[in-house]
Structures are given as structure tokens and as C-alpha cells.
Design a protein around this motif. Sequence first.
Motif: not given
Length: 63
Positions: A6-9, A11-12, A15
Amino acid sequence: MSTPMSFTDLATGLALDDNKVTPGLLGFVVFAALGVATWFLVKSMNKQFKRVDFVEEPEPVKE
């Protein structure tokens, strides 16, 4: 077969730590180049202003 991400994984993982981010050498070089360019422009502008020979003539009298 690949595992879906996923994009959140993603982006994390990308960071950035605010304490480690600095402008670095490139930021300094760009800032210094802007300063030198400004200095040359001001020097050139002053030379052009010294060349100006402006004598204001009085306005003609209107009857």
C-alpha cells in the motif's frame, strides 16, 4: 508473485527525520551564487547610474 504494497507502507518507509534534513552543499552553492550574482548586478547598476547626465530644464511659461 509479488506481494501488494500500500502507499502508506511505502510512505512510512520513506519518512524523513526532521533532525537529519539539511540543505547541504548544494543549498550553500546556490545561495552563494545568488549572492554573487546580486553583487554584480548592484555593481553594474551603480556604474550605469554614474553615467547618467540628467539636467532638469525649467518648464516653459504658459500664457
